[in-house]
Design a protein around this motif. Sequence first.
Motif: not given
Length: 387
Positions: A97, A100, A112, A124-125, A127, A129-131, A133
Amino acid sequence: MSTSPMNMTRQPALLGTSGIIFLAVLVAVSVLVPVLNLAVAPDSAVHVPTYVVSLLGKYLTYALLALSVDLIWGYVGILSLGQGAFFALGGYAMGMYLMRQIGTRGVYGDPVLPDFMVFLNWKELPWFWYGFDMFPFAALMVLLAPGLLALVFGWFAFRSRVTGVYLSIITQAMTFALLLAFFRNDMGFGGNNGLTDFKDILGFNIQADGTRLVLFVLSALALALGYVLCRFLVRSHFGKVLVAIRDAETRVRFTGYRAENYKLVAFVVSAMLAGIAGALYVPQVGIINPSEFSPANSIEIIVWVAVGGRGTLVGAALGAVLVNYAKTYFTSGILAPYWLFMLGGLFVAVTLFLPKGIVGTFYEWREKRRQHDDIPDEPLATPRPAE
C-alpha cells in the motif's frame, strides 16, 4: 450451607490485577511519550526525540507479536517457529500500500509501477498488486494474507495430528520457503531489497513527527486490544479447552471435542495478530524485506516469550520489550559482535533458573504466598482432653 472463603476457588476477573496494571501502563505511556515529545523543549533532559518514539513503537509491535506466540504456545502447546512469516506477510501488505502511494515521486517517476519494477523492466503491474492503492483493501489483506496461510497450513497439519517437534520443524520449513520465494526478483515483491522509500500513509507524510506519534499510539492501542482479545479467549470456555488440549490432547479427544478445530482457530487468530503487528511495524521502520521471514527471527520471538513468561500474556509482551531494548543497547557498542552469544546465554539461563519466565515466576511466588496466608495459625500448644 455457607462456604468457607478458604474453600472457594479463586476466579479472577477478565483482566485480573496484572492485566489492569498492564493496560494502565500502556495508557500512561501512550499519553506521556507524545507529551514529552511535543510539549518539552528539545534541550530538556526529559524530552523524547522522534527517533525514540519510533523505536518505542517498534517495541510495541514486537510485544503484540510476542502476544500472538504466547496465545498458541503458552495456552495450546503449539511451538511455532514460523510466526515471523505471518508478521512479514502483514508487513508486506502494508508495504505494498505504501509503495502505491509514492506515484510520480519515485526515482523513475512512473505513476503506477514501483521503482523496482521499472528498474527490472516490468511492463505492467502484476495482478496481485491491484487494490493496494486503497487503504481499506490493504488493511483487509493485512488480516487475510496471514490468516489464510495459517488456515490452510493449520488445516492440513492439525488434521494430520502433527504435534510437538515435528510441527515446529514444518512451521520453520514454511517460513524458510517463503524467505527463498520473496528473495526472487520475479516474484514482484522487490527481491532482496524489499519495499522501501515510503512517502505517505493516508495522505500524511510518513516522516513527520505527528505521523510518527500517531503510529506509536496506534501500536499501543493495537497491543491493548490484542491483549484484551487474548485474555478473553483464554478465560472463556474455548480457552479452557485449549489448555486441556495443551495438557492432555488425547483425553480431550476421548471426551468428544474436535481438538484440531480448536487449535486451528487459535492458530488463525494468532497469525492475524502477528499480521497486524507487521503492518504497524513497517511504516515505523521504513522498510520490509525478505529477512523478516528468516527462521532465526521466529526463534528469537520464542526467546522473548520464554524470558517474559510463557502462558502469562503480560510476560510475553514484557519479554519482547526487555529483550529488544537489550538488543538495541548492546548492538550499538563494542559488544555488538557478541549479541547473539548473549541472547543464547540468556535463553539458557532462563531455562535453567527461571523456567516459568519473569512474570511466571512472580505469579508462582504470589500464589504460594496466598496459600500460606490462607492457612490458619496453629495454636502454640494443643489442649489435652480432660481426664
